[in-house]
Motif scaffolding. Structure first.
Motif: not given
Length: 394
Positions: A196-199, A202-203, A223-224, A266-269
């Motif tokens: 959820m942190s990555l989502v 990104q959001a 990614t999401i 993580v890199r995508a974030a």
């Protein structure tokens, strides 16, 4: 004799529901009545016989609390009543006392009581009348009373042992259930916090990027979606232990082989994440591999959510007997502001980076469970944040 023993056992079973004091009082009255009856039948009844019978039978009221002392008092009075020809047949009070000390007294006192009982029987029978045949009959009675008392003690000890075993088993089951709940809680926290942190990041960045760089925005939405699907899959595996064995799909927990994908997300974030290994990798047991994965996952989650870092490095150092894991970022360490140009920390964070949050507590529990050590604090030179764990491989 077997019929007598069975009758005594049935009587004992029926008297379990009665108060102990009432049972002992009834026994004492019955024994006193027998002394009166025996003296009346033999023609030896006198004014002092009721008092002597009471002295012989009244101690039975305290036979459960003082079995050894009661056996001594009744033994002396029984011997005296036999020598003065008041008791000629069955020494009822002494038989009850023998049963009681056999059931309740410790071994040494039981041995002493048995020796004194044999002496008392011999004195009361042989000295006044020299009737050796009666000695054998009375001896059988006392032996039967002692055997019944020993059986009662063994049965009581067996019941106590079974109750203790059941209590210990219940405690073990409760402890196992508590550990399983804690394990599931850690799994749920690690999965949801990381994904959820990555989502969320990104959001939050999506509306800005979609206007300036539509291609990158599309990549962020991909990614999401991928992160969400992975989180759902891991949640299904974690919750599978709550279902029956027939419903549980036996998919393994993620291990070290899943770390590259974790770092890539993580890199995508937007964080420059790297993964490197030193030494010769070894195949780990599933539980140990899952522990390493969760440690890296929680460390990266803290970096993304709380550090405001622009870079994070994951390093695995393999040695002959241990695996050292180190996750270092250049973000906000304890008491530091975010690094210049770094991503801002999530405003929804509720986990401190000083060890007070649930995530870091879970990391300590995981490492302790495999017999390892965990070190959490500022990065090299006091910059950023570092999580270092050592887990034994043997």
């Amino acid at each position: 004799m077997a019929r007598i023993g069975e009758a005594v056992r049935r009587l004992a079973e029926r008297s379990k529901d009665l108060p102990a004091a009432a049972v002992d009082a009834a026994i004492a009255v019955a024994c006193w009545s027998y002394v009166m009856f025996d003296a009346g039948v033999d023609g030896t009844f006198a004014w002092w016989v009721p008092l002597a019978g009471a002295l012989n039978c009244l101690p039975l009221l305290w036979r459960r609390r003082f079995p050894f002392a009661v056996a001594g008092i009744t033994g002396i009075t029984t011997t005296w009543l036999s020598m003065v020809n008041v008791l000629s047949d069955v020494p009822a009070a002494q038989l009850v006392a023998t049963y009681t000390f056999a059931a309740l007294s410790p071994p040494v006192k039981r041995l002493i009581a048995v020796v004194l009982t044999i002496i008392g029987i011999s004195v009361s029978i042989l000295l006044p009348r020299d009737e050796a045949l009666n000695l054998g009959v009375i001896g059988i009675m006392f032996a039967a009373a002692y055997v019944l008392g020993t059986s009662a003690r063994a049965r009581r000890d067996r019941i106590a042992m079974l109750e203790e075993r059941a209590l210990r088993l219940t405690r073990e089951q409760e402890t196992a259930a508590t550990r399983e709940r804690q394990r599931i809680a850690r799994e749920m926290h690690d999965i949801l916090a990381h994904s959820m942190s990555l989502v969320a990041i990104q959001a939050e960045a999506g509306p800005v990027v979609v206007r300036s760089d539509p291609d990158k925005a599309a990549q962020m939405f991909d990614t999401i979606a991928a992160t969400s699907r992975d989180a759902l899959a891991q949640l299904r595996r974690s919750l599978g232990v709550l279902r029956s064995a027939a419903e549980t799909d036996r998919e393994p927990q993620p291990g070290i082989e899943a770390l590259p994908g974790l770092v890539e997300r993580v890199r995508a974030a937007g964080v420059d994440a790297t993964l490197r290994q030193e030494g010769e990798p070894r195949r780990l047991p599933p539980d140990l591999a899952a522990t390493v994965y969760r440690l890296v996952q929680e460390s990266l989650t803290n970096t993304v959510r709380h550090a405001g870092a622009s870079r994070v490095d994951v390093r695995l150092a393999w040695t002959a007997g241990a695996l050292r894991l180190e996750v270092t970022d250049d973000g906000r360490g304890p008491g530091q502001a975010p690094a210049s140009g770094a991503l801002p920390p999530s405003t929804s964070a509720n986990l401190s980076r000083d060890g007070g949050g649930h995530g870091l507590v879970g990391m300590r529990e995981r490492v302790a469970a495999v017999g390892g050590g965990l070190d959490i604090g500022p990065g090299p030179g006091g910059t950023g944040f570092r999580v270092a764990a050592t887990v034994p491989l043997d």
